[in-house]
Write a protein that holds these residues in place. Structure first.
Motif, PDB file in Angstrom:
ATOM      1  N   THR A 146       0.853  -1.188   0.000  1.00 42.60           N
ATOM      2  CA  THR A 146       0.000   0.000   0.000  1.00 42.60           C
ATOM      3  C   THR A 146       0.890   1.240   0.000  1.00 42.60           C
ATOM      4  OG1 THR A 146      -0.151  -0.058   2.427  1.00 42.60           O
ATOM      5  CG2 THR A 146      -1.915  -1.128   1.165  1.00 42.60           C
ATOM      6  N   PRO A 147       0.350   2.403  -0.384  1.00 40.77           N
ATOM      7  CA  PRO A 147       1.187   3.602  -0.422  1.00 40.77           C
ATOM      8  C   PRO A 147       1.841   3.903   0.934  1.00 40.77           C
ATOM      9  CG  PRO A 147      -0.865   3.992  -1.597  1.00 40.77           C
ATOM     10  CD  PRO A 147      -1.011   2.667  -0.924  1.00 40.77           C
ATOM     11  N   TYR A 148       1.049   3.775   2.014  1.00 38.18           N
ATOM     12  CA  TYR A 148       1.554   3.975   3.367  1.00 38.18           C
ATOM     13  C   TYR A 148       1.078   2.828   4.243  1.00 38.18           C
ATOM     14  CZ  TYR A 148       2.452   8.656   1.629  1.00 38.18           C
ATOM     15  OH  TYR A 148       2.899   9.701   0.880  1.00 38.18           O
ATOM     16  N   LEU A 149       1.744   2.628   5.348  1.00 38.75           N
ATOM     17  CA  LEU A 149       1.375   1.544   6.253  1.00 38.75           C
ATOM     18  C   LEU A 149      -0.088   1.646   6.682  1.00 38.75           C
ATOM     19  CD1 LEU A 149       2.524  -0.902   7.909  1.00 38.75           C
ATOM     20  CD2 LEU A 149       2.897   0.733   9.772  1.00 38.75           C
ATOM     21  N   LEU A 150      -0.561   2.876   6.893  1.00 35.52           N
ATOM     22  CA  LEU A 150      -1.921   3.088   7.388  1.00 35.52           C
ATOM     23  C   LEU A 150      -2.867   3.600   6.308  1.00 35.52           C
ATOM     24  CD1 LEU A 150      -1.245   4.558  10.946  1.00 35.52           C
ATOM     25  CD2 LEU A 150      -1.574   2.181  10.241  1.00 35.52           C
ATOM     26  N   SER A 151      -2.539   3.367   5.039  1.00 37.74           N
ATOM     27  CA  SER A 151      -3.459   3.774   3.974  1.00 37.74           C
ATOM     28  C   SER A 151      -4.832   3.139   4.158  1.00 37.74           C
ATOM     29  CB  SER A 151      -2.890   3.382   2.605  1.00 37.74           C
ATOM     30  OG  SER A 151      -1.756   4.145   2.278  1.00 37.74           O
ATOM     31  N   TYR A 152      -4.850   1.891   4.577  1.00 38.90           N
ATOM     32  CA  TYR A 152      -6.118   1.171   4.792  1.00 38.90           C
ATOM     33  C   TYR A 152      -6.124   0.475   6.153  1.00 38.90           C
ATOM     34  CZ  TYR A 152      -5.993   1.963  -0.213  1.00 38.90           C
ATOM     35  OH  TYR A 152      -5.865   2.557  -1.454  1.00 38.90           O
ATOM     36  N   ARG A 153      -5.491   1.109   7.125  1.00 41.76           N
ATOM     37  CA  ARG A 153      -5.372   0.530   8.459  1.00 41.76           C
ATOM     38  C   ARG A 153      -5.578   1.596   9.534  1.00 41.76           C
ATOM     39  NH1 ARG A 153      -2.815  -4.041   9.955  1.00 41.76           N
ATOM     40  NH2 ARG A 153      -2.519  -5.561   8.278  1.00 41.76           N
ATOM     41  N   GLU A 154      -5.926   1.127  10.730  1.00 39.11           N
ATOM     42  CA  GLU A 154      -5.930   1.958  11.928  1.00 39.11           C
ATOM     43  C   GLU A 154      -4.892   1.398  12.893  1.00 39.11           C
ATOM     44  OE1 GLU A 154      -9.853   1.721  13.622  1.00 39.11           O
ATOM     45  OE2 GLU A 154      -9.819  -0.470  13.732  1.00 39.11           O
ATOM     46  N   MET A 155      -4.543   2.176  13.905  1.00 39.48           N
ATOM     47  CA  MET A 155      -3.460   1.765  14.795  1.00 39.48           C
ATOM     48  C   MET A 155      -3.687   2.288  16.207  1.00 39.48           C
ATOM     49  SD  MET A 155       0.630   2.623  14.372  1.00 39.48           S
ATOM     50  CE  MET A 155       0.877   1.409  13.055  1.00 39.48           C
ATOM     51  N   GLY A 156      -3.280   1.496  17.191  1.00 36.83           N
ATOM     52  CA  GLY A 156      -3.199   1.951  18.571  1.00 36.83           C
ATOM     53  C   GLY A 156      -1.745   1.877  19.010  1.00 36.83           C
ATOM     54  N   ILE A 157      -1.270   2.921  19.712  1.00 35.04           N
ATOM     55  CA  ILE A 157       0.099   2.951  20.209  1.00 35.04           C
ATOM     56  C   ILE A 157       0.054   3.242  21.699  1.00 35.04           C
ATOM     57  CG2 ILE A 157       2.405   3.910  19.964  1.00 35.04           C
ATOM     58  CD1 ILE A 157       1.635   4.932  17.211  1.00 35.04           C
ATOM     59  N   ALA A 158       0.490   2.271  22.500  1.00 31.98           N
ATOM     60  CA  ALA A 158       0.524   2.424  23.954  1.00 31.98           C
ATOM     61  C   ALA A 158       1.926   2.793  24.395  1.00 31.98           C
ATOM     62  CB  ALA A 158       0.090   1.122  24.622  1.00 31.98           C
ATOM     63  N   ASN A 159       2.021   3.735  25.323  1.00 29.91           N
ATOM     64  CA  ASN A 159       3.314   4.058  25.922  1.00 29.91           C
ATOM     65  C   ASN A 159       3.436   3.328  27.254  1.00 29.91           C
ATOM     66  OD1 ASN A 159       5.762   5.110  26.672  1.00 29.91           O
ATOM     67  ND2 ASN A 159       4.944   7.111  27.263  1.00 29.91           N
ATOM     68  N   LEU A 160       4.440   2.451  27.345  1.00 26.58           N
ATOM     69  CA  LEU A 160       4.638   1.633  28.539  1.00 26.58           C
ATOM     70  C   LEU A 160       5.905   2.030  29.293  1.00 26.58           C
ATOM     71  CD1 LEU A 160       3.725  -1.801  26.901  1.00 26.58           C
ATOM     72  CD2 LEU A 160       2.199  -0.095  27.931  1.00 26.58           C
ATOM     73  N   GLY A 161       6.476   3.183  28.947  1.00 20.45           N
ATOM     74  CA  GLY A 161       7.713   3.617  29.578  1.00 20.45           C
ATOM     75  C   GLY A 161       7.622   5.043  30.072  1.00 20.45           C
ATOM     76  N   GLY A 162       8.736   5.783  29.936  1.00 19.77           N
ATOM     77  CA  GLY A 162       8.761   7.176  30.347  1.00 19.77           C
ATOM     78  C   GLY A 162       7.998   8.071  29.384  1.00 19.77           C
ATOM     79  N   PRO A 163       7.866   9.353  29.692  1.00 20.52           N
ATOM     80  CA  PRO A 163       7.111  10.274  28.839  1.00 20.52           C
ATOM     81  C   PRO A 163       7.656  10.293  27.412  1.00 20.52           C
ATOM     82  CG  PRO A 163       7.660  11.310  30.933  1.00 20.52           C
ATOM     83  CD  PRO A 163       8.432  10.029  30.879  1.00 20.52           C
ATOM     84  N   GLY A 164       6.746  10.353  26.452  1.00 19.09           N
ATOM     85  CA  GLY A 164       7.148  10.356  25.056  1.00 19.09           C
ATOM     86  C   GLY A 164       6.233  11.205  24.206  1.00 19.09           C
ATOM     87  N   ARG A 165       6.624  11.357  22.956  1.00 14.96           N
ATOM     88  CA  ARG A 165       5.840  12.155  22.006  1.00 14.96           C
ATOM     89  C   ARG A 165       5.674  11.373  20.717  1.00 14.96           C
ATOM     90  NH1 ARG A 165       7.084  18.398  21.077  1.00 14.96           N
ATOM     91  NH2 ARG A 165       5.876  18.388  23.025  1.00 14.96           N
ATOM     92  N   ILE A 166       4.463  11.443  20.149  1.00 12.76           N
ATOM     93  CA  ILE A 166       4.186  10.862  18.838  1.00 12.76           C
ATOM     94  C   ILE A 166       3.691  11.978  17.931  1.00 12.76           C
ATOM     95  CG2 ILE A 166       2.831   9.183  17.525  1.00 12.76           C
ATOM     96  CD1 ILE A 166       2.576   7.520  20.068  1.00 12.76           C
ATOM     97  N   GLU A 167       4.328  12.103  16.786  1.00 16.03           N
ATOM     98  CA  GLU A 167       3.913  13.078  15.793  1.00 16.03           C
ATOM     99  C   GLU A 167       3.305  12.334  14.616  1.00 16.03           C
ATOM    100  OE1 GLU A 167       6.205  15.945  12.736  1.00 16.03           O
ATOM    101  OE2 GLU A 167       6.652  16.351  14.860  1.00 16.03           O
ATOM    102  N   VAL A 168       2.064  12.672  14.279  1.00 20.57           N
ATOM    103  CA  VAL A 168       1.350  12.043  13.169  1.00 20.57           C
ATOM    104  C   VAL A 168       1.098  13.102  12.107  1.00 20.57           C
ATOM    105  CG1 VAL A 168      -0.667  10.699  12.468  1.00 20.57           C
ATOM    106  CG2 VAL A 168       0.219  10.480  14.807  1.00 20.57           C
ATOM    107  N   ASP A 169       1.829  13.011  11.006  1.00 18.40           N
ATOM    108  CA  ASP A 169       1.685  13.976   9.910  1.00 18.40           C
ATOM    109  C   ASP A 169       1.737  15.421  10.416  1.00 18.40           C
ATOM    110  OD1 ASP A 169       1.485  11.862   8.143  1.00 18.40           O
ATOM    111  OD2 ASP A 169      -0.705  11.821   8.200  1.00 18.40           O
ATOM    112  N   GLY A 170       2.674  15.685  11.319  1.00 15.17           N
ATOM    113  CA  GLY A 170       2.892  17.037  11.809  1.00 15.17           C
ATOM    114  C   GLY A 170       2.125  17.413  13.057  1.00 15.17           C
ATOM    115  N   LYS A 171       1.173  16.583  13.500  1.00 18.62           N
ATOM    116  CA  LYS A 171       0.418  16.876  14.711  1.00 18.62           C
ATOM    117  C   LYS A 171       1.010  16.075  15.866  1.00 18.62           C
ATOM    118  CE  LYS A 171      -4.239  17.057  16.672  1.00 18.62           C
ATOM    119  NZ  LYS A 171      -5.695  16.827  16.436  1.00 18.62           N
ATOM    120  N   SER A 172       1.333  16.748  16.970  1.00 18.63           N
ATOM    121  CA  SER A 172       2.041  16.116  18.073  1.00 18.63           C
ATOM    122  C   SER A 172       1.100  15.741  19.214  1.00 18.63           C
ATOM    123  CB  SER A 172       3.133  17.048  18.612  1.00 18.63           C
ATOM    124  OG  SER A 172       4.139  17.253  17.649  1.00 18.63           O
TER     125      SER A 172
END
Length: 277
Positions: A68-94
């Motif tokens: 597929t063009p991107y991993l999530l072109s036809y998918r959804e995703m959950g990301i759990a943080n199990l450690g110290g504080p972190g940041r996830i940026e999705v297409d420029g949104k943090s």
């Protein structure tokens, strides 16, 4: 690259050696340092992943390995943080994630960037992704926003707190369900009584284990059980035909993720412990 696991049916599990069983259903040392490790299972086409950003930001989202063009072109995703504080940026949104927060990433996202606030206490990001044909917005679900269920009892050594994050009652998704379970002090057994849910598969990652402790994860058909010895940061694939339950030699927690025909958490077929073999 994405590692591929093809799974196995109940008719073959009795012939698998310990190493073959582990190679089929256990994903060891999932949380790679400064890189995203992804495993694609043909069991309901779930993708499982993990990483620990320490010295740099981890970027991913390429879709070529799954066509597929991107991993999530036809998918959804959950990301759990199990450690110290972190940041996830999705297409420029943090999104800033504390420990035990989960970010839902909707279909169509292109580039994801994962980083830690402190290299001495890095984030530990755990990923579940499943196919989706519905558009839902990205959403951060904090621990306080999750739905808490208190389950089990002291008498049965299975008292635990289950928190629903990606769930119709908290944050909608197409087919993904995701949450975190913590065992109460002194309890050892999880997911008791054992059960099957023919309409959904499940994946687990066990965490917060001491280096010397292990979880004995029981799986297989009720009349022919098998077991996996699981360490901190290991993930387990649980097909719909298999029971899933376990006990730890010390304190632990786990993230559960599900996908399949429905999102009915109570759509299960209990298996009496006395009937297990």
């Amino acid at each position: 690259m994405i590692e591929v696991r093809y799974g196995s049916g109940p008719e073959t599990i009795s012939r698998l050696s310990t190493e073959e069983l582990r190679a089929t259903f256990l994903i060891e040392q999932l949380f790679a340092v400064d890189e995203m490790r992804l495993v694609y299972t043909h069991v309901d086409r779930m993708i499982i992943g993990g990483c620990r950003p320490v010295r740099k930001t981890v970027e991913f989202g390429e879709g070529a390995p799954i066509g597929t063009p991107y991993l999530l072109s036809y998918r959804e995703m959950g990301i759990a943080n199990l450690g110290g504080p972190g940041r996830i940026e999705v297409d420029g949104k943090s999104f800033d994630l504390a420990s035990r927060d989960i970010l839902y990433v909707g279909r169509g996202a292109q580039r994801l960037k994962l980083s830690s606030a402190d290299a001495a206490n890095p984030a530990r990001f755990y990923v579940n992704s499943v196919p989706s044909q519905v558009d839902y917005p990205h959403r951060l679900i904090t621990r306080d926003e999750s739905k808490l269920l208190e389950l089990g009892s002291d008498r049965n050594s299975n008292k635990r707190s289950l928190r629903m994050y990606i769930h119709p009652e908290v944050a909608p998704s197409a087919l993904l369900l995701m949450g975190i379970t913590d065992l109460a002090h002194g309890s050892a057994w999880n997911t008791m009584p054992p059960h099957l849910h023919e309409r959904r598969m499940e994946a687990y990652v066990y965490f917060d284990l001491a280096p010397e402790d292990r979880v004995i994860h029981l799986m297989g058909r009720p009349e022919e059980t098998r077991h996996l010895v699981v360490a901190d940061g290991d993930a387990v694939l649980s097909p719909a035909w298999s029971i899933h339950m376990g006990a730890g030699t010390g304190p632990y927690a786990f993230v559960w993720g599900m996908t399949g025909e429905n999102q009915e958490y109570t759509d299960v077929d209990p298996v009496p412990v006395a009937t297990l073999r």
